[in-house]
Scaffold this motif. Structure first.
Motif, PDB file in Angstrom:
ATOM      1  N   TYR A  47       0.934  -1.286  -0.180  1.00 38.33           N
ATOM      2  CA  TYR A  47       0.183   0.128   0.127  1.00 38.33           C
ATOM      3  C   TYR A  47       0.846   0.795  -0.025  1.00 38.33           C
ATOM      4  N   GLU A  50      -2.400   6.643   0.139  1.00 43.86           N
ATOM      5  CA  GLU A  50      -3.812   6.362   0.872  1.00 43.86           C
ATOM      6  C   GLU A  50      -5.132   6.756  -0.481  1.00 43.86           C
ATOM      7  N   PRO A  51      -6.072   6.733  -0.517  1.00 41.79           N
ATOM      8  CA  PRO A  51      -7.198   7.149  -0.402  1.00 41.79           C
ATOM      9  C   PRO A  51      -7.528   8.743  -0.446  1.00 41.79           C
ATOM     10  N   ARG A  52      -8.399   8.797  -1.992  1.00 41.78           N
ATOM     11  CA  ARG A  52      -8.299  10.455  -2.612  1.00 41.78           C
ATOM     12  C   ARG A  52      -9.725  10.554  -2.094  1.00 41.78           C
ATOM     13  N   HIS A  64     -13.404   4.771  -4.026  1.00 38.27           N
ATOM     14  CA  HIS A  64     -11.983   5.881  -3.967  1.00 38.27           C
ATOM     15  C   HIS A  64     -10.281   5.546  -3.876  1.00 38.27           C
ATOM     16  N   PHE A  66      -6.722   4.558  -4.791  1.00 40.84           N
ATOM     17  CA  PHE A  66      -5.282   4.688  -4.184  1.00 40.84           C
ATOM     18  C   PHE A  66      -5.152   3.877  -4.554  1.00 40.84           C
ATOM     19  N   GLU A  67      -3.525   3.304  -3.684  1.00 41.09           N
ATOM     20  CA  GLU A  67      -2.795   3.235  -4.834  1.00 41.09           C
ATOM     21  C   GLU A  67      -1.288   1.884  -4.123  1.00 41.09           C
ATOM     22  N   TYR A  81     -12.614   3.603   3.437  1.00 44.35           N
ATOM     23  CA  TYR A  81     -12.155   4.830   3.174  1.00 44.35           C
ATOM     24  C   TYR A  81     -11.305   5.265   4.764  1.00 44.35           C
ATOM     25  N   ASN A  85      -7.701   5.244   5.267  1.00 47.74           N
ATOM     26  CA  ASN A  85      -6.673   6.109   5.683  1.00 47.74           C
ATOM     27  C   ASN A  85      -5.477   6.378   7.236  1.00 47.74           C
TER      28      ASN A  85
END
Length: 128
Positions: A47, A50-52, A64, A66-67, A81, A85
């Motif tokens: 990971y 973080e997710p937008r 959401h 994320f990468e 979400y 985070n």
């Protein structure tokens, strides 16, 4: 290694409650996402972003972005979400989900994420 991963997964109820998941190498998922369309999948990846907070609509649901280091763009269901985070970046996790198709493209959708180092009692272990 597959047996160790199966044993680890089989004792984590949140990863397989009513669904079945096929283990997939992250590299295979990137190379052939269409092969996993609408299937339950589980893969290991790091990971990294973080997710937008802003959601993306795919196939009538909001996700959401994320990468991860290998798969790259992944889409988390909205209820993941806050959890995403709270997780530390640059660590390896087991991710469960599926691949959906939207407008001729394939998207990896994550439904759950767990530490890649847990055993049947929830204690951390090294499964490499």
């Amino acid at each position: 290694m597959l047996l160790a991963l199966w044993v680890t997964i089989s004792f984590v109820p949140s990863l397989h409650a009513e669904d079945s998941f096929d283990e997939v190498e992250a590299e295979q998922l990137v190379a052939n996402p269409q092969s996993y369309w609408a299937l339950g999948i589980i893969f290991r990846d790091t990971y990294v972003v973080e997710p937008r907070s802003r959601t993306t609509k795919l196939a009538s649901k909001r996700y959401h972005l994320f990468e991860t280091s290998t798969v790259g763009d992944c889409y988390a269901e909205e209820d993941l979400y806050d959890r995403l985070n709270s997780l530390p970046l640059e660590q390896e996790y087991l991710m469960t989900g599926t691949v959906i198709q939207h407008k001729r493209r394939y998207y990896v959708v994550i439904k759950d994420i767990q530490s890649a180092r847990i055993d049947s009692e929830g204690k951390e272990i090294d499964i490499h």
